[in-house]
Design a protein around this motif. Structure first.
Motif, PDB file in Angstrom:
ATOM      1  N   ILE A 118       0.995  -1.116   0.156  1.00  0.00           N
ATOM      2  CA  ILE A 118       0.010   0.151  -0.058  1.00  0.00           C
ATOM      3  C   ILE A 118       0.753   1.422  -0.048  1.00  0.00           C
ATOM      4  O   ILE A 118       0.537   2.103  -0.832  1.00  0.00           O
ATOM      5  N   SER A 119       1.901   1.116   0.804  1.00  0.00           N
ATOM      6  CA  SER A 119       2.946   2.267   0.954  1.00  0.00           C
ATOM      7  C   SER A 119       3.516   2.570  -0.397  1.00  0.00           C
ATOM      8  O   SER A 119       3.554   3.716  -0.789  1.00  0.00           O
ATOM      9  N   ALA A 120       4.042   1.646  -1.238  1.00  0.00           N
ATOM     10  CA  ALA A 120       4.793   1.595  -2.312  1.00  0.00           C
ATOM     11  C   ALA A 120       3.695   2.163  -3.521  1.00  0.00           C
ATOM     12  O   ALA A 120       4.100   3.145  -4.232  1.00  0.00           O
ATOM     13  N   ALA A 121       2.380   1.552  -3.389  1.00  0.00           N
ATOM     14  CA  ALA A 121       1.687   2.084  -4.470  1.00  0.00           C
ATOM     15  C   ALA A 121       1.185   3.638  -4.366  1.00  0.00           C
ATOM     16  O   ALA A 121       1.207   4.374  -5.226  1.00  0.00           O
ATOM     17  N   GLY A 144       2.488   5.986  -2.002  1.00  0.00           N
ATOM     18  CA  GLY A 144       3.409   6.978  -1.465  1.00  0.00           C
ATOM     19  C   GLY A 144       3.245   7.146   0.153  1.00  0.00           C
ATOM     20  O   GLY A 144       3.955   8.156   0.540  1.00  0.00           O
ATOM     21  N   VAL A 170       0.214   4.611   6.824  1.00  0.00           N
ATOM     22  CA  VAL A 170      -0.247   2.951   6.854  1.00  0.00           C
ATOM     23  C   VAL A 170       0.458   2.427   7.912  1.00  0.00           C
ATOM     24  O   VAL A 170       1.512   2.178   8.114  1.00  0.00           O
ATOM     25  N   GLY A 209       7.512   5.743   1.353  1.00  0.00           N
ATOM     26  CA  GLY A 209       7.009   5.056   0.169  1.00  0.00           C
ATOM     27  C   GLY A 209       8.104   4.236  -0.481  1.00  0.00           C
ATOM     28  O   GLY A 209       7.944   3.135  -0.997  1.00  0.00           O
ATOM     29  N   TYR A 218       6.998   9.710  -3.592  1.00  0.00           N
ATOM     30  CA  TYR A 218       7.972   8.403  -3.474  1.00  0.00           C
ATOM     31  C   TYR A 218       7.036   7.174  -4.030  1.00  0.00           C
ATOM     32  O   TYR A 218       7.479   5.907  -3.648  1.00  0.00           O
ATOM     33  N   ALA A 219       5.754   7.414  -4.442  1.00  0.00           N
ATOM     34  CA  ALA A 219       5.051   6.083  -4.636  1.00  0.00           C
ATOM     35  C   ALA A 219       5.966   5.266  -6.105  1.00  0.00           C
ATOM     36  O   ALA A 219       6.524   6.046  -6.794  1.00  0.00           O
TER      37      ALA A 219
END
Lengths: 53, 256
Positions: free
Chosen positions: A37-40, A42, B5, B38, B116-117
């Motif tokens: 979720i964080s990568a998608a 940000g 998150v 991210g 940073y996504a």
């Protein structure tokens, strides 16, 4: 703003998903999901590490 | 808190051991708080609870270094744009690939999207990689125009004009293109070649019959006025090609 954030944080800490529980249930690790979720999005991960009680 | 998150980690798991290897932190006691951006960068990692307004202050500070948060739709648009960019670039259509990034410009300039996504980082990487490719080509051309071979100088400047058309939509390299152009136009001899190259480039890219006819006229003018032999000879060759194309069209029309 700070007060609102503090209230939200205090309320949320108890509701944090437990990564180990998810693993025991055979589901994908919550940490894996959180990272995804964080990568998608940000959004940064807010993690609290402690001992399971 | 919706900007984060949240996750609780059990320190007795292998998962946490790996997490600790990935993310540095101060102190050995628990609880431990981490903020991880991210892209995986650790923004905060410390033992102990934060009292008073320390926690919200730390969270706000972390958010200021976390970049823009994307909606699912924005992330989808960026991913689709990156896919399209890669596919067009792979097919050799650099100009089309760069144009395909126009639809995501509202989120930031490709190469500098402040997020940073993963999808934003991918677009930034693709744009920066493309900019680096052009910079390497400009460097090579810089050496070629510095020599005294007018034929090579003309070819390099023609190449520059093509690259400017293809890569010019990428703001990241606008200044590099300008620097090369200024270097060329500041030199009298190179500027003459540059002006001739512009006429030749425009002729090569003329699409309609009338624009090709106008281009051929300008090439004839160039041939009669240029003092540079290599330019004259290249212009004559190009004029020949334009005239052949024109004759070919007439033949095609009459045979219908």
């Amino acid at each position: 703003m700070k007060t609102l954030l503090l209230i939200a944080v205090v309320g949320l800490i108890g509701l944090l998903p437990d990564s180990a529980t998810s693993q025991e249930n055979g589901a994908a690790s919550s940490l894996t999901v959180a990272k995804s979720i964080s990568a998608a999005s940000g959004r940064p991960i807010f993690a609290i590490a402690g001992r399971k009680t | 808190m919706a900007q984060f998150v949240p996750i609780k980690l059990d320190v007795d798991t292998e998962e946490y051991a790996q997490w600790r290897r990935d993310h540095n932190s101060e102190g050995n006691s628990i609880p431990k708080i981490f903020i991880v951006r991210g892209d995986g960068e650790t923004l905060y990692g410390k033992s102990g609870a934060l009292g008073g307004d320390e926690l919200p202050r730390m969270l706000l500070k972390a958010l200021q270094h976390s970049g823009k948060i994307l909606s699912a739709k924005d992330a989808e648009i960026l991913t689709a744009a990156a896919d399209q960019f890669e596919s067009l670039k792979q097919a050799g259509d650099i100009e089309g690939a760069i144009k395909s990034l126009n639809k995501i410009r509202k989120m930031g300039e490709p190469g500098k999207i402040p997020s940073y996504a993963a999808s934003a980082s991918r677009i930034n990487e693709l744009a920066n990689q493309t900019a680096d490719e052009l910079k390497a080509k400009l460097k090579e051309m810089d050496t070629q125009v510095a020599g005294d071979d007018n034929e090579q100088r003309l070819q390099s400047i023609l190449h520059y004009l093509r690259l400017r058309r293809e890569y010019g939509g990428l703001k990241l390299i606008k200044s590099d293109l300008s620097v090369f152009q200024k270097r060329v136009t500041d030199d009298d001899n190179l500027d003459q070649i540059y002006q001739a190259a512009r006429i030749m480039d425009s002729a090569k890219n003329a699409k309609s019959k009338s624009s090709r006819a106008r281009a051929a006229d300008r090439i004839r003018d160039l041939i009669s006025t240029t003092q540079i032999e290599e330019v004259k000879s290249a212009a004559e060759k190009l004029l020949g090609e334009l005239e052949t194309d024109s004759d070919q069209e007439l033949t095609n029309v009459s045979s219908v």
